[in-house]
Scaffold this motif. Structure first.
Motif, PDB file in Angstrom:
ATOM      1  N   ALA D 129      17.601 -10.130  35.570  1.00  0.00           N
ATOM      2  CA  ALA D 129      17.658  -9.424  34.291  1.00  0.00           C
ATOM      3  C   ALA D 129      16.874  -8.120  34.389  1.00  0.00           C
ATOM      4  O   ALA D 129      17.325  -7.072  33.905  1.00  0.00           O
ATOM      5  N   ARG D 143      24.378   1.115  25.918  1.00  0.00           N
ATOM      6  CA  ARG D 143      23.398   1.157  24.837  1.00  0.00           C
ATOM      7  C   ARG D 143      21.979   1.035  25.377  1.00  0.00           C
ATOM      8  O   ARG D 143      21.717   0.218  26.261  1.00  0.00           O
ATOM      9  N   ASP D 145      19.449   0.204  23.455  1.00  0.00           N
ATOM     10  CA  ASP D 145      18.645  -0.753  22.676  1.00  0.00           C
ATOM     11  C   ASP D 145      18.893  -2.209  23.100  1.00  0.00           C
ATOM     12  O   ASP D 145      18.538  -3.137  22.383  1.00  0.00           O
ATOM     13  N   LEU D 146      19.513  -2.347  24.260  1.00  0.00           N
ATOM     14  CA  LEU D 146      19.817  -3.720  24.709  1.00  0.00           C
ATOM     15  C   LEU D 146      18.571  -4.434  25.225  1.00  0.00           C
ATOM     16  O   LEU D 146      17.673  -3.813  25.804  1.00  0.00           O
ATOM     17  N   PHE D 147      18.567  -5.722  25.034  1.00  0.00           N
ATOM     18  CA  PHE D 147      17.521  -6.563  25.614  1.00  0.00           C
ATOM     19  C   PHE D 147      18.132  -7.344  26.778  1.00  0.00           C
ATOM     20  O   PHE D 147      19.367  -7.463  26.843  1.00  0.00           O
ATOM     21  N   PRO D 148      17.308  -7.894  27.615  1.00  0.00           N
ATOM     22  CA  PRO D 148      17.871  -8.689  28.722  1.00  0.00           C
ATOM     23  C   PRO D 148      18.822  -9.758  28.207  1.00  0.00           C
ATOM     24  O   PRO D 148      19.878 -10.011  28.781  1.00  0.00           O
ATOM     25  N   GLU D 149      18.429 -10.370  27.111  1.00  0.00           N
ATOM     26  CA  GLU D 149      19.275 -11.443  26.589  1.00  0.00           C
ATOM     27  C   GLU D 149      20.653 -10.943  26.176  1.00  0.00           C
ATOM     28  O   GLU D 149      21.633 -11.685  26.239  1.00  0.00           O
ATOM     29  N   ASP D 150      20.737  -9.700  25.751  1.00  0.00           N
ATOM     30  CA  ASP D 150      22.056  -9.172  25.385  1.00  0.00           C
ATOM     31  C   ASP D 150      22.969  -9.118  26.603  1.00  0.00           C
ATOM     32  O   ASP D 150      24.160  -9.414  26.522  1.00  0.00           O
ATOM     33  N   TYR D 152      22.678 -11.059  29.155  1.00  0.00           N
ATOM     34  CA  TYR D 152      23.004 -12.463  29.442  1.00  0.00           C
ATOM     35  C   TYR D 152      24.178 -12.930  28.578  1.00  0.00           C
ATOM     36  O   TYR D 152      25.138 -13.523  29.054  1.00  0.00           O
ATOM     37  N   HIS D 153      24.103 -12.628  27.294  1.00  0.00           N
ATOM     38  CA  HIS D 153      25.167 -13.065  26.401  1.00  0.00           C
ATOM     39  C   HIS D 153      26.490 -12.409  26.771  1.00  0.00           C
ATOM     40  O   HIS D 153      27.529 -13.055  26.779  1.00  0.00           O
TER      41      HIS D 153
END
Lengths: 195, 195, 195, 195
Positions: D129, D143, D145-150, D152-153
DNA sequence: AATGAATGAGTATTCATTCAT
DNA sequence: GATGAATGAATACTCATTCAT
């Protein structure tokens, strides 16, 4: 020793089962109790029988078959119908003396109509009955109006009936008297022989 | 009507019980099932019987007593031993035709040695047996070496044995044939009368 | 008070069940444990559910239906597709805050393919999906190439996915951060609205 | 060949396990059944895994790592974030086509919160990640503003969600339609790219 | 009196795990 | 190393019995 099925354990399971059942009835006889009395784990029992029902049915078949084998061997030995009937009665009463539980188990199961008797057992009994009927037809001393069921009653039903009365004590005076084998045989003869 | 025990409810409970037991065995007969079939609440049943066991024992006693009453009435009517035996056999086979469940229940219970028969029942049976034995001793056609149990077997055990074989089908050829009352009576006579 | 089903007990059973299941999984959740945690007897549980399976399926249906009802009410309130999607997402995340176990239970069950979802639930979901699809076709801001399943994923699958990641911690950095509802809503909008 | 662990046996065990688990769930999958299906003795299985749990955790790690390896190799091949996301999605859907059981197993386990994911797996996922986040920061189309989890999803959660819906049939209309990889990829892109 | 809701001990059966061979 | 027989704790479910209403 190789890893082999320990037949003594199976035997212990069977003995435990008939003892518990003959004393406490089929209901009130739990698989756990059988296993415990047999000194065997519950899991062991289930590796050899698919369930309580199979165990009971197997035992019913096996024990009834010891009677069938007695009949068979007497037929093979070329005895007449009367001798066979007498032999079987004495055999049953003899078993009862040595192992009350075994005979109690048989009587209970044969009279519990919620137990379905396996076709394999019926087939065997039918075959023996037919063999005996052939002998009946060739015998001068034996009534010719007998049905297979009459032979069954004379040989098996009658001694079991005497034993059942002994066990359930519905007539108390019979209590501690030993069953008189000669007497039972005589009654059986009255049923099947020509006066 | 005064506040009295509603005998019809009790009757319905008994009928429900023998039907379920004769079909599914004692151990598959739950108190709840009996109550439901009888259209009675479980609580009601427990107000009249201290438990399932008492219900069953009561029924055993009651139903066996209908046979005792038959014997009693035949004795009162001054019949001879042979006529009495015949009468009882026909009575049992007649019940079986009208209410298979009743006889099945009796046979099952009399051969379930985990059921303890009440002293009151034994006493009654003993008394009747004694009365009959007196008649035996005064009868010329009847064997003098008979025991009370022989009378029991001839009158009760034998017809029940024929019925049991009919129900458990251990000899399949008996299957759809009706039981021949004359034949059973004849066999009973062979057991008790002098040749 | 009349004898009435004590709904609080049923509620306690359900709460006990989702708590145990969400912590220990469906397997490892015994009926006895549920009953104990709920402060109810095992027998009580079985008077209301025919078995463990029925209990779980009932709960799945009931809890999923709270989401369906949310959708339904939003539709009734004449909101547009986007508002509905947003409302449902916030609803799910809100439930999760108040009752983690409830949402965990739902996520687990919806992803355990050994659980068979009842037709009644599918039917309801299908009907709602169809209603929403009609709205989609009348909306200018929403993609016209969406399938019912896309709406499902945007509204339900996506927030549950965020929650699942939060719970299973397969990405550790997410650990103690609260889920940002605005962010999830924004992602859902990216999936369904025209750029 | 030297005395080495027979990897084909281990492989057979794993294949047997996911097949049984994906069809019947974890709790209906017995170690004995796995061993039998794999043609291996129970004892053998226990020489390589300390128990059922370890086997399952190992498999979860191994199968999830096939996805990690895909990501890794795509990173090594110097692809951009968007290409990587697309590649992973297509990879997952491709696995699902060839081996439904494998993906079902992964989805089930990742959503069963009673399963504790090993730190070794989390660590690896976190590392990947982080690598991807670096790429994100250098990409103009993605983008910020993405997070690692985004990620992943988008890559993993989304395709699995589409597959789960396909398997659990909570929306019935999806039933026999194949999952459209292009559509799923497009949705993922909506989530991560700038409009 | 009559009900039937509630209880919990008891049952058959399964299955992860061990260990003698 | 491999095996699979043996174990027994755990599980879902039943049912005789009680007791508040």
């Amino acid at each position: 020793m190789s890893k082999r099925i320990d037949t003594s354990k199976i035997e212990r399971i069977r003995n435990a089962a008939i003892e518990i059942i003959s004393e406490q009835g089929i209901h009130n006889c739990s698989v756990a109790a059988i296993a415990k009395k047999a000194g065997v784990s519950v899991g062991y029992l289930y590796r050899h029988y698919s369930g309580k029902n199979e165990l009971i049915n197997d035992m019913l078949e096996q024990y009834f078959n010891t009677i069938n084998e007695k009949i068979s061997s007497l037929i093979t030995e070329k005895h007449g119908v009367e001798t066979i009937v007498e032999g079987v009665i004495r055999h049953i009463l003899h078993i009862a003396q040595g192992n009350e539980a075994k005979i109690k188990f048989l009587i209970m199961l044969l009279n519990d109509f919620s137990v379905t008797i396996r076709p394999s057992l019926t087939t065997r009994v039918d075959a023996l009955a037919e063999e005996l009927m052939v002998m009946v037809r060739n015998s001068h001393h034996v009534r010719q109006d007998l049905f297979p069921e009459d032979l069954y009653h004379a040989m098996i039903g009658l001694p079991m009936q005497y034993l059942a009365l002994h066990y359930n004590q519905i007539i108390s005076c019979v209590e501690y008297k030993e069953i008189d084998a000669d007497h039972v045989v005589a009654q059986a003869m009255n049923m099947i022989t020509i006066k």
